[in-house]
Motif scaffolding. Structure first.
Motif, PDB file in Angstrom:
ATOM      1  N   TYR A 428       2.436   1.772   1.564  1.00  0.00           N
ATOM      2  CA  TYR A 428       1.630   0.603   1.896  1.00  0.00           C
ATOM      3  C   TYR A 428       1.631   0.435   3.403  1.00  0.00           C
ATOM      4  CZ  TYR A 428      -0.563  -3.185  -0.750  1.00  0.00           C
ATOM      5  OH  TYR A 428      -1.466  -4.002  -1.385  1.00  0.00           O
ATOM      6  N   ARG A 429       0.451   0.453   4.027  1.00  0.00           N
ATOM      7  CA  ARG A 429       0.357   0.325   5.469  1.00  0.00           C
ATOM      8  C   ARG A 429      -0.480  -0.904   5.818  1.00  0.00           C
ATOM      9  NH1 ARG A 429       3.809   2.777   4.402  1.00  0.00           N
ATOM     10  NH2 ARG A 429       4.304   4.973   4.727  1.00  0.00           N
ATOM     11  N   VAL A 430       0.227  -1.946   6.265  1.00  0.00           N
ATOM     12  CA  VAL A 430      -0.397  -3.232   6.573  1.00  0.00           C
ATOM     13  C   VAL A 430      -0.681  -3.302   8.066  1.00  0.00           C
ATOM     14  CG1 VAL A 430      -0.045  -5.737   6.560  1.00  0.00           C
ATOM     15  CG2 VAL A 430       0.736  -4.345   4.626  1.00  0.00           C
ATOM     16  N   LEU A 431      -1.919  -3.606   8.427  1.00  0.00           N
ATOM     17  CA  LEU A 431      -2.345  -3.636   9.825  1.00  0.00           C
ATOM     18  C   LEU A 431      -1.366  -4.381  10.720  1.00  0.00           C
ATOM     19  CD1 LEU A 431      -4.600  -3.275  12.053  1.00  0.00           C
ATOM     20  CD2 LEU A 431      -5.411  -5.534  11.328  1.00  0.00           C
ATOM     21  N   LYS A 442      -1.310   0.603  16.146  1.00  0.00           N
ATOM     22  CA  LYS A 442      -1.458   2.055  16.035  1.00  0.00           C
ATOM     23  C   LYS A 442      -2.923   2.461  15.965  1.00  0.00           C
ATOM     24  CE  LYS A 442       2.855   3.318  13.700  1.00  0.00           C
ATOM     25  NZ  LYS A 442       3.437   3.923  12.481  1.00  0.00           N
ATOM     26  N   ARG A 443      -3.197   3.630  16.505  1.00  0.00           N
ATOM     27  CA  ARG A 443      -4.522   4.216  16.374  1.00  0.00           C
ATOM     28  C   ARG A 443      -4.749   4.655  14.916  1.00  0.00           C
ATOM     29  NH1 ARG A 443      -7.212   5.788  20.934  1.00  0.00           N
ATOM     30  NH2 ARG A 443      -6.127   5.438  22.920  1.00  0.00           N
ATOM     31  N   PRO A 444      -5.988   4.672  14.479  1.00  0.00           N
ATOM     32  CA  PRO A 444      -6.263   5.115  13.103  1.00  0.00           C
ATOM     33  C   PRO A 444      -5.667   6.481  12.779  1.00  0.00           C
ATOM     34  CG  PRO A 444      -8.217   4.111  14.047  1.00  0.00           C
ATOM     35  CD  PRO A 444      -7.208   4.194  15.156  1.00  0.00           C
ATOM     36  N   ALA A 445      -5.690   7.410  13.726  1.00  0.00           N
ATOM     37  CA  ALA A 445      -5.186   8.763  13.474  1.00  0.00           C
ATOM     38  C   ALA A 445      -3.693   8.795  13.226  1.00  0.00           C
ATOM     39  CB  ALA A 445      -5.528   9.671  14.656  1.00  0.00           C
ATOM     40  N   ASP A 446      -2.984   7.713  13.591  1.00  0.00           N
ATOM     41  CA  ASP A 446      -1.534   7.696  13.454  1.00  0.00           C
ATOM     42  C   ASP A 446      -1.051   7.109  12.134  1.00  0.00           C
ATOM     43  OD1 ASP A 446      -1.227   8.863  15.944  1.00  0.00           O
ATOM     44  OD2 ASP A 446      -1.201   6.948  16.996  1.00  0.00           O
ATOM     45  N   TYR A 447      -1.976   6.702  11.280  1.00  0.00           N
ATOM     46  CA  TYR A 447      -1.604   6.228   9.944  1.00  0.00           C
ATOM     47  C   TYR A 447      -1.338   7.434   9.048  1.00  0.00           C
ATOM     48  CZ  TYR A 447      -3.019   1.305  10.638  1.00  0.00           C
ATOM     49  OH  TYR A 447      -3.124   0.005  11.052  1.00  0.00           O
ATOM     50  N   SER A 448      -0.415   7.299   8.122  1.00  0.00           N
ATOM     51  CA  SER A 448      -0.116   8.406   7.209  1.00  0.00           C
ATOM     52  C   SER A 448      -1.220   8.543   6.164  1.00  0.00           C
ATOM     53  CB  SER A 448       1.233   8.176   6.523  1.00  0.00           C
ATOM     54  OG  SER A 448       1.292   6.894   5.931  1.00  0.00           O
ATOM     55  N   THR A 454      -4.382  -1.583   4.490  1.00  0.00           N
ATOM     56  CA  THR A 454      -4.908  -2.921   4.235  1.00  0.00           C
ATOM     57  C   THR A 454      -4.565  -3.828   5.405  1.00  0.00           C
ATOM     58  OG1 THR A 454      -5.031  -4.699   2.574  1.00  0.00           O
ATOM     59  CG2 THR A 454      -2.858  -3.762   3.017  1.00  0.00           C
ATOM     60  N   VAL A 455      -5.296  -4.910   5.542  1.00  0.00           N
ATOM     61  CA  VAL A 455      -5.029  -5.845   6.631  1.00  0.00           C
ATOM     62  C   VAL A 455      -3.784  -6.658   6.348  1.00  0.00           C
ATOM     63  CG1 VAL A 455      -5.865  -7.915   7.826  1.00  0.00           C
ATOM     64  CG2 VAL A 455      -7.437  -6.027   7.356  1.00  0.00           C
ATOM     65  N   THR A 456      -3.652  -7.143   5.103  1.00  0.00           N
ATOM     66  CA  THR A 456      -2.626  -8.134   4.811  1.00  0.00           C
ATOM     67  C   THR A 456      -2.218  -8.071   3.346  1.00  0.00           C
ATOM     68  OG1 THR A 456      -2.107 -10.507   5.033  1.00  0.00           O
ATOM     69  CG2 THR A 456      -4.325  -9.944   4.276  1.00  0.00           C
ATOM     70  N   THR A 457      -1.335  -8.972   2.934  1.00  0.00           N
ATOM     71  CA  THR A 457      -0.921  -9.122   1.538  1.00  0.00           C
ATOM     72  C   THR A 457      -0.985 -10.609   1.185  1.00  0.00           C
ATOM     73  OG1 THR A 457       1.443  -9.574   1.835  1.00  0.00           O
ATOM     74  CG2 THR A 457       0.748  -7.261   1.939  1.00  0.00           C
ATOM     75  N   HIS A 458      -0.731 -10.913  -0.073  1.00  0.00           N
ATOM     76  CA  HIS A 458      -0.764 -12.305  -0.532  1.00  0.00           C
ATOM     77  C   HIS A 458       0.281 -13.180   0.159  1.00  0.00           C
ATOM     78  CE1 HIS A 458       1.797  -9.855  -3.237  1.00  0.00           C
ATOM     79  NE2 HIS A 458       2.654 -10.820  -3.007  1.00  0.00           N
ATOM     80  N   ASP A 459       1.355 -12.586   0.681  1.00  0.00           N
ATOM     81  CA  ASP A 459       2.427 -13.340   1.326  1.00  0.00           C
ATOM     82  C   ASP A 459       2.232 -13.488   2.831  1.00  0.00           C
ATOM     83  OD1 ASP A 459       3.905 -13.761  -0.994  1.00  0.00           O
ATOM     84  OD2 ASP A 459       5.038 -11.909  -0.778  1.00  0.00           O
ATOM     85  N   LEU A 536      -9.348   0.479   9.885  1.00  0.00           N
ATOM     86  CA  LEU A 536      -8.582   0.960   8.731  1.00  0.00           C
ATOM     87  C   LEU A 536      -9.345   2.050   7.974  1.00  0.00           C
ATOM     88  CD1 LEU A 536      -7.107  -2.403   7.391  1.00  0.00           C
ATOM     89  CD2 LEU A 536      -5.987  -0.683   8.810  1.00  0.00           C
ATOM     90  N   ALA A 537     -10.658   1.938   7.930  1.00  0.00           N
ATOM     91  CA  ALA A 537     -11.456   2.948   7.221  1.00  0.00           C
ATOM     92  C   ALA A 537     -11.366   4.304   7.900  1.00  0.00           C
ATOM     93  CB  ALA A 537     -12.910   2.491   7.135  1.00  0.00           C
ATOM     94  N   GLN A 538     -11.143   4.304   9.217  1.00  0.00           N
ATOM     95  CA  GLN A 538     -11.040   5.563   9.960  1.00  0.00           C
ATOM     96  C   GLN A 538      -9.693   6.259   9.769  1.00  0.00           C
ATOM     97  OE1 GLN A 538     -11.930   5.085  14.110  1.00  0.00           O
ATOM     98  NE2 GLN A 538     -14.044   4.436  13.759  1.00  0.00           N
ATOM     99  N   THR A 539      -8.709   5.561   9.205  1.00  0.00           N
ATOM    100  CA  THR A 539      -7.394   6.175   9.031  1.00  0.00           C
ATOM    101  C   THR A 539      -7.457   7.296   8.008  1.00  0.00           C
ATOM    102  OG1 THR A 539      -6.664   4.715   7.219  1.00  0.00           O
ATOM    103  CG2 THR A 539      -6.318   3.926   9.491  1.00  0.00           C
ATOM    104  N   ARG A 540      -6.385   8.059   7.960  1.00  0.00           N
ATOM    105  CA  ARG A 540      -6.289   9.146   6.981  1.00  0.00           C
ATOM    106  C   ARG A 540      -5.840   8.640   5.618  1.00  0.00           C
ATOM    107  NH1 ARG A 540      -2.211  13.089   8.556  1.00  0.00           N
ATOM    108  NH2 ARG A 540      -1.068  11.284   9.358  1.00  0.00           N
TER     109      ARG A 540
END
Length: 607
Positions: A428-431, A442-448, A454-459, A536-540
């Motif tokens: 889970y990778r939260v912005l 982080k840059r989009p390319a650095d996401y796993s 996702t931007v956020t969670t319910h909490d 986020l859409a540009q991430t891997r």
């Protein structure tokens, strides 16, 4: 062996590091208390999978494609036809909109677990009374055979639709009244008999609990907890419980019938999603916790350790640690019975879906135990038989063809991260948390790649709430933080807003015409929301989850951790009714920008 060596041999960590990197030593008293809660040593110690051994792998499609979907709180869906709470027909209609407007591949849901539906303490979908069965509030009652003659007036329904928040008790009472009348005319069905036979004792125990709970609330007013029931009814196999089952079987069967109806409707929704073009369809969520006064503890007490509670060590938001107030699992008992209950939790919750999220996936490896009489910060971690649990997860996900997502936020070791990666579970990778060491986003390319973005969670704050600081003011208003703490958080948030805006400009995700200074951008409009989703859409990342609040610009989050009556947790309705999603200018423009980001980055349905 000395005390620490004994503790280690049972999987108890004598010390741990918190998120700040500080070492915490568990006291001798804490170690002794946890050892007592664990009971006699089992024949097999907690699993310590050798590094050379193959990690069980969960199911994944033969060809991995990047996908996007939208997360909703089902209870909060507004419509011109529901009964004041989102239901499974609303979900069908939302699926149709999400496919057409967003090219969404899935709809991510809150846990659908059965809860007590009592405000304010028993509405959290993450604290179910039963982890294996679902909340009847999600039934479209009008779609249940036999209900037509008993439906309430349109005036009554309009009043519930018009409430600001979901009124759980009123909706539950109305739905149960109609469903009970319909069940009185039900004379049997072969499909129902097959469902009961397939679910077996697990379903019967749940239904018996619900019937007993209802019985004692009527016959012994003020009885809200099963621990206050007569002693011979405090277990499903106890004499009083067996007498009640024999004498009131029809009352028990009603609760089984409700679960059958839920299963039928949910199966139809998943088929509808697939027919609409969604490759995954429904993305379900499995809670970590279970209400200690719910069915799970009543029916299976031997599967929980006595004398301890689960929580979390100190962090930024909870400097004293967190106490989640439910007992940890008794891993030795789960081992003895071949992990039947863990298997059922995966099987029942993943059924009729294409993906399953495990809340707090670190549960597979360890949990933070707090002995009775101690505070949260005094606790320590206790290891689980993670290789066994991963093997069950791998088997069930393959059997069902379900993608597994692990919510891996919080304190997690490198070894756990490696095992999750090797098992092919999506992280889970939260912005908000994806930062460099200097605090930059982080840059989009650095996401796993093996993750959900996702931007956020319910909490956590919604995107609009993050920008406005509404979450900080909500904590102040709820008494969860004082003015000094909030002043510090406001200053930190101002830096975070500016950092995010800087990144969006630097990476050319927004127009140069947008102001350079965050203080000159008081609100997030569709262009900025679209730019964040573009990032986020540009991430891997394999999956992108867009939150419904991002589409509608909602400021307030669904849950404010640490609060109960001070905040309307798990009750917020969507700002815009389903029928209005195509007609509200702000929503239409935001949706178009998000759809563009999804399609442009190869996450659309045509890819």
């Amino acid at each position: 062996m000395d005390l620490k060596s004994v503790a280690l041999s049972r999987g108890i960590q004598p010390a741990y590091y918190d998120v700040f990197g500080r070492r915490h030593e568990a006291s001798d008293a804490v170690l002794r208390s946890i050892l007592a809660a664990l009971g006699p040593a089992p024949e097999l110690p907690p699993s310590t999978q050798p590094a050379s051994a193959a990690v069980p792998q969960v199911w994944q499609p033969a060809v991995l494609k990047k996908r996007a979907g939208v997360a909703i709180s089902l209870y909060g869906l507004r419509s011109n036809r529901n009964w004041g709470c989102g239901d499974l027909t609303d979900l069908k209609n939302f699926i149709d909109w999400a496919v057409r407007a967003l090219e969404a591949s899935f709809v991510a849901l809150n846990p659908l677990h059965a809860i007590h539906n009592r405000q304010p303490y028993n509405t959290s979908p993450y604290l179910p009374l039963c982890s294996y069965y679902r909340n009847f509030l999600y039934l479209d009652v009008a779609a249940v055979a036999g209900t037509g003659a008993f439906l309430p007036s349109e005036e009554t329904l309009a009043q519930l639709r018009a409430t600001e928040f979901v009124e759980y008790e009123r909706v539950a009472e109305l739905k149960l009244s109609v469903l009970r009348q319909a069940f009185a005319t039900f004379s049997g069905d072969s499909g129902f008999e097959q469902f009961k036979a397939g679910e077996g004792e697990l379903l019967e125990d749940f239904a018996l609990f619900c019937a007993l709970d209802e019985h004692f609330r009527v016959t012994r007013p003020g009885t809200w907890l099963w621990t206050d029931w007569p002693a011979d009814c405090q277990h499903p196999r106890a004499p009083g419980s067996r007498r009640f089952l024999a004498e009131h079987y029809r009352a028990v069967e009603f609760w089984m019938w409700l679960q059958w109806q839920l299963d039928l409707q949910l199966e139809q929704v998943q088929q509808h999603a697939r027919n609409a073009g969604m490759p995954l369809g429904l993305y379900h969520d499995l809670a970590l916790a279970t209400d200690r006064y719910g069915c799970d503890l009543w029916a299976n007490p031997e599967h929980f350790a006595r004398g301890c509670r689960v929580g979390a060590p100190p962090d930024d938001f909870s400097p004293e640690g967190q106490d989640w107030a439910f007992p940890p699992p008794n891993s030795s008992q789960h081992l003895r019975d071949g992990y039947q209950l863990f298997t059922a939790s995966i099987r029942n919750n993943a059924r009729h879906g294409g993906a399953l999220r495990l809340d707090h996936v670190m549960r597979l490896f360890r949990l933070f135990w707090i002995p009775e009489g101690f505070t949260a910060k005094d606790g320590t971690y206790v290891e689980e038989r993670w290789a066994d649990l991963l093997a069950v997860l791998a088997r069930e996900s393959a059997r069902l063809g379900v993608r597994i997502i692990g919510e891996d936020l919080g304190t997690i070791t490198d070894a756990m991260r490696q095992a999750l990666n090797d098992s092919r579970i999506l992280g889970y990778r939260v912005l908000y948390f994806e930062r460099e060491s200097d605090g930059r986003f982080k840059r989009p390319a650095d996401y796993s790649a093996q993750a959900v973005a996702t931007v956020t969670t319910h909490d956590l704050p919604t995107l609009a709430g993050f920008w406005s600081g509404a979450d900080i003011e909500a904590r102040l208003a709820a008494g969860l933080a004082d003015e000094e703490v909030c002043a510090r958080h406001r200053a930190e948030r101002a830096r975070d807003r500016q950092s995010l805006l800087n990144c969006l400009h630097e990476w050319k995700l927004i127009s140069p015409a947008v102001a350079d200074r965050a203080q000159d951008v008081p609100q997030l409009g569709p262009a900025l929301v679209g730019a964040v989703i573009e990032l986020l859409a540009q991430t891997r990342c394999e999956l992108l989850v867009v939150n419904q609040e991002e589409l509608t610009g909602e400021v307030f989050q669904q849950n404010l951790p640490g609060s109960t009556a001070q905040y309307p947790n798990w009750r917020r309705k969507m700002a815009v009714a389903l029928e209005e999603l195509d007609h509200q200018p702000h929503v239409v423009e935001t949706t178009a920008r998000i759809r563009d980001a999804i399609v442009r980055n190869g996450r659309g349905l045509a890819e």
